[in-house]
Write an enzyme that holds these catalytic residues in place. Structure first.
Site, PDB file in Angstrom:
ATOM      1  CD  GLN A 157     -24.664 -17.718 -41.275  1.00  0.00           C
ATOM      2  OE1 GLN A 157     -25.515 -17.551 -42.136  1.00  0.00           O
ATOM      3  NE2 GLN A 157     -24.955 -17.599 -39.994  1.00  0.00           N
TER       4      GLN A 157
ATOM      5  CD  GLN B  40     -28.430 -13.332 -37.749  1.00  0.00           C
ATOM      6  OE1 GLN B  40     -27.511 -13.966 -38.226  1.00  0.00           O
ATOM      7  NE2 GLN B  40     -29.450 -13.913 -37.138  1.00  0.00           N
TER       8      GLN B  40
ATOM      9  N   GLY C 201     -35.818 -20.945 -27.993  1.00  0.00           N
ATOM     10  CA  GLY C 201     -35.662 -19.587 -28.541  1.00  0.00           C
ATOM     11  C   GLY C 201     -36.186 -19.498 -29.965  1.00  0.00           C
ATOM     12  CG  HIS C 202     -34.338 -21.647 -33.187  1.00  0.00           C
ATOM     13  ND1 HIS C 202     -33.448 -22.447 -32.529  1.00  0.00           N
ATOM     14  CD2 HIS C 202     -33.603 -20.894 -34.044  1.00  0.00           C
ATOM     15  CE1 HIS C 202     -32.231 -22.211 -32.970  1.00  0.00           C
ATOM     16  NE2 HIS C 202     -32.270 -21.263 -33.872  1.00  0.00           N
TER      17      HIS C 202
HETATM   18  O1  PAF Z   1     -29.289 -16.722 -37.077  1.00  0.00           O
HETATM   19  C1  PAF Z   1     -29.135 -17.681 -37.860  1.00  0.00           C
HETATM   20  O2  PAF Z   1     -29.455 -18.832 -37.550  1.00  0.00           O
HETATM   21  C2  PAF Z   1     -28.494 -17.444 -39.210  1.00  0.00           C
HETATM   22  O3  PAF Z   1     -27.501 -16.468 -39.146  1.00  0.00           O
HETATM   23  C3  PAF Z   1     -29.517 -17.118 -40.329  1.00  0.00           C
HETATM   24  C4  PAF Z   1     -30.250 -15.810 -40.050  1.00  0.00           C
HETATM   25  C5  PAF Z   1     -30.538 -18.258 -40.430  1.00  0.00           C
HETATM   26  C6  PAF Z   1     -28.810 -16.974 -41.667  1.00  0.00           C
HETATM   27  O4  PAF Z   1     -28.124 -18.143 -42.037  1.00  0.00           O
END
Ligand code: PAF
Length: 278
Positions: A57, A149, A32-33
């Site tokens: 977070q 997000q 996915g990344h």
């Molecule tokens: O989706 C993520 O992996 C995280 O929330 C992010 C956007 C890298 C912020 O730390």
């Protein structure tokens, strides 16, 4: 591929190589990344990925300490995708002093994920704004898997006039429908076999919506009951508008069904966009 650790190095290496496309991650990269990297590639002279597990977070009872850290394998994957620069700062580079200024998202950030993970979107928005200021990209890529997000980041970019175009990548799924996620590695074998039920349950809600059902609250409650019946602990299943994640009215057609539920000790999220026929 260059690996840089400091903001000064990052800025120096990006200055002559704009436009920059930026993909922020917390590492433990999966397909996915990598699909997000492929999306950024054609837009940019320089493709930058960050790897930073952002303590801000995570809630106090969440998995910051155990979050999978797989830096070597991540870099190998990023190199294969033709990423030019990996920004992998230490915590003291991102937070050299206690972070007193925080980015407070609008009230939608306290709903859905925000209701179950208090402060999550404030932590995300704060680090994303900081990373944007560090890399100053022209493009940034986020996955639809983390739908709320993506919406929070888009809203921040719009309301704070950041000169960055946000690109949204489709969720990548295993053959059985499970959305790829770093947290899938926490699932025991029997849980992994059960995990696609979340996607199936959301898909069933979508099918009912396409069928013309308009009682959104009932569809949500039925889906929560189905997951509970199958021994999940659902946090929510919600039918929302794609554009702003507010509750839809009967005439809204561009919808998204979002869900979050725990299986054993692993909390999974997923969502499916649905466009209703006229
Ligand atoms: O989706 C993520 O992996 C995280 O929330 C992010 C956007 C890298 C912020 O730390």
């Amino acid at each position: 591929m260059e690996i840089v650790r400091s903001v000064a190095e990052l800025r120096a290496c990006l200055a002559p190589r704009r436009p920059v496309a930026f993909v922020p991650t917390m590492g433990n990269l999966h397909e996915g990344h990598l699909a997000l990297m492929r999306m950024g590639r054609p837009r940019a002279r320089c493709l930058v990925a960050s790897i930073f597990v952002n303590r801000l977070q995570f809630g106090p009872a969440e998995d910051f300490d155990t979050y999978p850290r797989t830096f070597e394998a991540d870099c190998a994957g990023l190199a294969r995708e033709g990423v030019d620069v990996v920004f992998a700062p230490l915590e003291r580079e991102v937070y050299p002093e206690p972070q007193g200024f925080l980015v407070a998202p609008p009230p939608i950030g306290d709903e859905l994920e925000g209701a179950f993970r208090p402060g999550f979107f404030r932590g995300v928005a704060t680090v994303v704004l900081k990373l944007f200021n560090m890399a100053q990209p022209q493009f940034a890529v986020f996955g639809k898997k983390d739908y709320q997000q993506l919406m929070v980041v888009r809203t921040m970019v719009r309301q704070l006039n950041l000169p960055i175009e946000i690109l949204a990548g489709e969720t990548v799924r295993a053959a059985d429908g499970l959305a790829l996620s770093s947290r899938n590695s926490y699932l025991a074998a029997a849980e992994r076999a059960e995990a696609p039920r979340l996607h199936r349950t959301l898909a069933e809600v979508c099918a009912q919506l396409v069928d013309g059902k308009k009682d959104f609250r009932k569809l949500e409650a039925d889906a929560v009951a189905a997951l509970t019946q199958a021994k999940w602990r659902p946090d929510y299943v919600a039918v929302r508008k794609q554009a702003d994640l507010q509750c839809p009215g009967p005439d809204d057609r561009e919808l998204v069904v979002l869900g979050a539920a725990s299986l054993g000790s692993t909390r999974l999220i997923d969502n499916i966009e649905v466009s209703l026929p006229r």
